[in-house]
Enzyme design. Sequence first.
Site, mmCIF file in Angstrom:
data_model
loop_
_atom_site.group_PDB
_atom_site.id
_atom_site.type_symbol
_atom_site.label_atom_id
_atom_site.label_comp_id
_atom_site.label_asym_id
_atom_site.label_seq_id
_atom_site.Cartn_x
_atom_site.Cartn_y
_atom_site.Cartn_z
ATOM 1 N N ASN A 127 0.851 -1.188 0.000
ATOM 2 C CA ASN A 127 0.000 0.000 0.000
ATOM 3 C C ASN A 127 0.897 1.252 0.000
ATOM 4 O OD1 ASN A 127 -1.435 2.276 1.112
ATOM 5 N ND2 ASN A 127 -3.097 0.894 1.621
ATOM 6 N N ASP A 178 -0.141 4.492 -0.075
ATOM 7 C CA ASP A 178 -0.834 5.725 0.331
ATOM 8 C C ASP A 178 0.076 6.715 1.043
ATOM 9 O OD1 ASP A 178 -3.147 4.556 -0.596
ATOM 10 O OD2 ASP A 178 -3.991 4.162 1.392
ATOM 11 N N HIS A 179 0.946 6.189 1.918
ATOM 12 C CA HIS A 179 1.690 7.121 2.768
ATOM 13 C C HIS A 179 2.903 7.737 2.085
ATOM 14 C CE1 HIS A 179 -1.251 6.701 5.704
ATOM 15 N NE2 HIS A 179 -1.058 5.400 5.858
ATOM 16 N N ARG A 181 3.428 18.788 1.508
ATOM 17 C CA ARG A 181 3.954 19.995 0.869
ATOM 18 C C ARG A 181 3.201 20.352 -0.415
ATOM 19 N NH1 ARG A 181 9.233 21.768 2.215
ATOM 20 N NH2 ARG A 181 9.216 21.792 4.475
ATOM 21 N N HIS A 189 -5.597 3.785 -1.866
ATOM 22 C CA HIS A 189 -6.940 4.149 -1.417
ATOM 23 C C HIS A 189 -7.242 5.558 -1.913
ATOM 24 C CE1 HIS A 189 -9.818 4.430 2.352
ATOM 25 N NE2 HIS A 189 -10.414 4.774 1.219
ATOM 26 N N ARG A 206 -9.375 8.264 -1.475
ATOM 27 C CA ARG A 206 -10.385 8.688 -0.511
ATOM 28 C C ARG A 206 -11.203 9.840 -1.064
ATOM 29 N NH1 ARG A 206 -8.990 6.848 5.113
ATOM 30 N NH2 ARG A 206 -10.776 8.126 5.665
ATOM 31 N N ARG A 217 -7.019 12.946 0.627
ATOM 32 C CA ARG A 217 -5.976 13.403 1.557
ATOM 33 C C ARG A 217 -4.590 12.899 1.173
ATOM 34 N NH1 ARG A 217 -7.510 10.132 7.024
ATOM 35 N NH2 ARG A 217 -9.452 11.249 6.689
ATOM 36 N N HIS A 218 -4.524 11.773 0.455
ATOM 37 C CA HIS A 218 -3.196 11.313 0.027
ATOM 38 C C HIS A 218 -3.172 10.988 -1.464
ATOM 39 C CE1 HIS A 218 -5.146 7.603 1.230
ATOM 40 N NE2 HIS A 218 -4.809 7.673 2.512
ATOM 41 N N GLU A 247 -8.533 0.483 -2.948
ATOM 42 C CA GLU A 247 -9.406 0.539 -1.773
ATOM 43 C C GLU A 247 -10.354 1.706 -1.972
ATOM 44 O OE1 GLU A 247 -6.988 1.066 1.631
ATOM 45 O OE2 GLU A 247 -6.019 -0.865 1.422
ATOM 46 N N THR A 260 -7.173 6.714 9.933
ATOM 47 C CA THR A 260 -7.042 5.632 8.957
ATOM 48 C C THR A 260 -8.339 4.834 9.003
ATOM 49 O OG1 THR A 260 -5.695 3.726 8.302
ATOM 50 C CG2 THR A 260 -5.884 4.143 10.656
ATOM 51 N N THR A 261 -8.451 3.789 8.166
ATOM 52 C CA THR A 261 -9.687 3.005 8.156
ATOM 53 C C THR A 261 -9.817 2.297 9.507
ATOM 54 O OG1 THR A 261 -9.126 2.600 5.857
ATOM 55 C CG2 THR A 261 -11.007 1.408 6.732
ATOM 56 N N GLU A 265 -11.127 -9.338 2.991
ATOM 57 C CA GLU A 265 -9.884 -8.938 3.663
ATOM 58 C C GLU A 265 -10.209 -8.753 5.135
ATOM 59 O OE1 GLU A 265 -7.411 -5.884 1.888
ATOM 60 O OE2 GLU A 265 -6.637 -5.295 3.854
ATOM 61 N N HIS A 276 -3.955 -4.342 7.655
ATOM 62 C CA HIS A 276 -4.078 -3.198 8.555
ATOM 63 C C HIS A 276 -3.219 -3.383 9.801
ATOM 64 C CE1 HIS A 276 -5.505 0.480 10.267
ATOM 65 N NE2 HIS A 276 -6.076 0.733 9.110
ATOM 66 N N GLY A 277 -2.258 -2.494 9.936
ATOM 67 C CA GLY A 277 -1.414 -2.496 11.130
ATOM 68 C C GLY A 277 -0.366 -3.600 11.139
ATOM 69 N N GLY A 308 1.074 -1.336 4.331
ATOM 70 C CA GLY A 308 1.511 -0.027 3.866
ATOM 71 C C GLY A 308 2.393 0.720 4.843
ATOM 72 N N HIS A 309 1.799 1.156 5.952
ATOM 73 C CA HIS A 309 2.478 2.101 6.828
ATOM 74 C C HIS A 309 3.842 1.600 7.297
ATOM 75 C CE1 HIS A 309 3.285 4.355 10.562
ATOM 76 N NE2 HIS A 309 2.809 5.355 9.845
HETATM 77 N N1 PXP Z 1 -5.973 -2.918 4.007
HETATM 78 C C1 PXP Z 1 -6.937 -1.961 4.070
HETATM 79 C C2 PXP Z 1 -8.311 -2.326 3.636
HETATM 80 C C3 PXP Z 1 -6.641 -0.652 4.497
HETATM 81 O O1 PXP Z 1 -7.617 0.278 4.545
HETATM 82 C C4 PXP Z 1 -5.309 -0.341 4.840
HETATM 83 C C5 PXP Z 1 -4.969 1.068 5.225
HETATM 84 O O2 PXP Z 1 -5.124 1.892 4.113
HETATM 85 C C6 PXP Z 1 -4.338 -1.356 4.746
HETATM 86 C C7 PXP Z 1 -4.700 -2.638 4.353
HETATM 87 C C8 PXP Z 1 -2.904 -1.098 5.069
HETATM 88 O O3 PXP Z 1 -2.782 -0.804 6.434
HETATM 89 P P1 PXP Z 1 -1.377 -0.330 7.004
HETATM 90 O O4 PXP Z 1 -1.050 0.964 6.333
HETATM 91 O O5 PXP Z 1 -1.624 -0.191 8.459
HETATM 92 O O6 PXP Z 1 -0.389 -1.404 6.660
#
Ligand code: PXP
Length: 242
Positions: free
Chosen positions: A7, A9-10, A18, A43, A45, A49-50, A70, A100-101, A151, A191-192, A213-214
């Site tokens: 992912n 996104d970040h 910026r 994602h 959104r 935002r990103h 997403e 976040t979600t 998921e 997630h996480g 992702g993160h």
């Molecule tokens: N899966 C879904 C459905 C999510 O919404 C996210 C966060 O965007 C992730 C996975 C990835 O989560 P993380 O950034 O905490 O790894």
Amino acid sequence: MAILGVNIDHVATLRQARRTYEPDPVWAAALAELGGADGITLHLREDRRHIQDRDLEILRRTVTVKLNLEMACNQEILEIACRVRPDQATLVPERREEVTTEGGLDVVGNFARVSEVVKTLRDHGVSVSLFLDPEACQIEAAAKLEADAVELHTGRYALAKPGPQRDQELAALVTAGSLVRSAGMTLHAGHGLNYQNVRPIVAIPEMHELNIGHSIVARAVMVGFQQAVREMKELVSHAYPS
Ligand code: PXP
């Protein structure tokens, strides 16, 4: 063995801090592929935002692995998804004020709308995954909608302290995973997840795809920081003719 969806996104979060052009999530996706990513996840959104529309458009043309979008069950985003046609859409809940979600999609409470979105996406050749908390009623509703995949939201597991609390969250994911599989859907999770907690999730029977992702972006900042400083130090250490 599961496949890895990265992912990005970040990377876009850092760019949007910026409102500039770097770092570009499109470059990050190419580097992720070089690193072995089996999929690229982003994602789009409602509040942008990103990830921006331009990112999705370019990534659809450049990503050579699975592209997973997403998205919330939002009409504007649905129309974009039907036009751009990612390989997969993962339906998630979205609230403007969340960082976040925060939880899984409530398929039971929004059955008619989710059903309509699943059908529209599938009619456009997009396979559909639903992001759900590990709860039997939600998984049964996903099966009724004939979703391709579920998921499982691993956020509660990721936040739990190692020990009995985390074991309990893991057990809930294992049970939910077996429900997903026995209903004929493919099993995903995310997630996480990070470098410390991912292994037990990979070990869940028939786990097919993890979206992370993160922690990957956070680690990339750390493993790349020294080199980035070294390169700037080199530039400022010499007087170059202008
Ligand atoms: N899966 C879904 C459905 C999510 O919404 C996210 C966060 O965007 C992730 C996975 C990835 O989560 P993380 O950034 O905490 O790894």
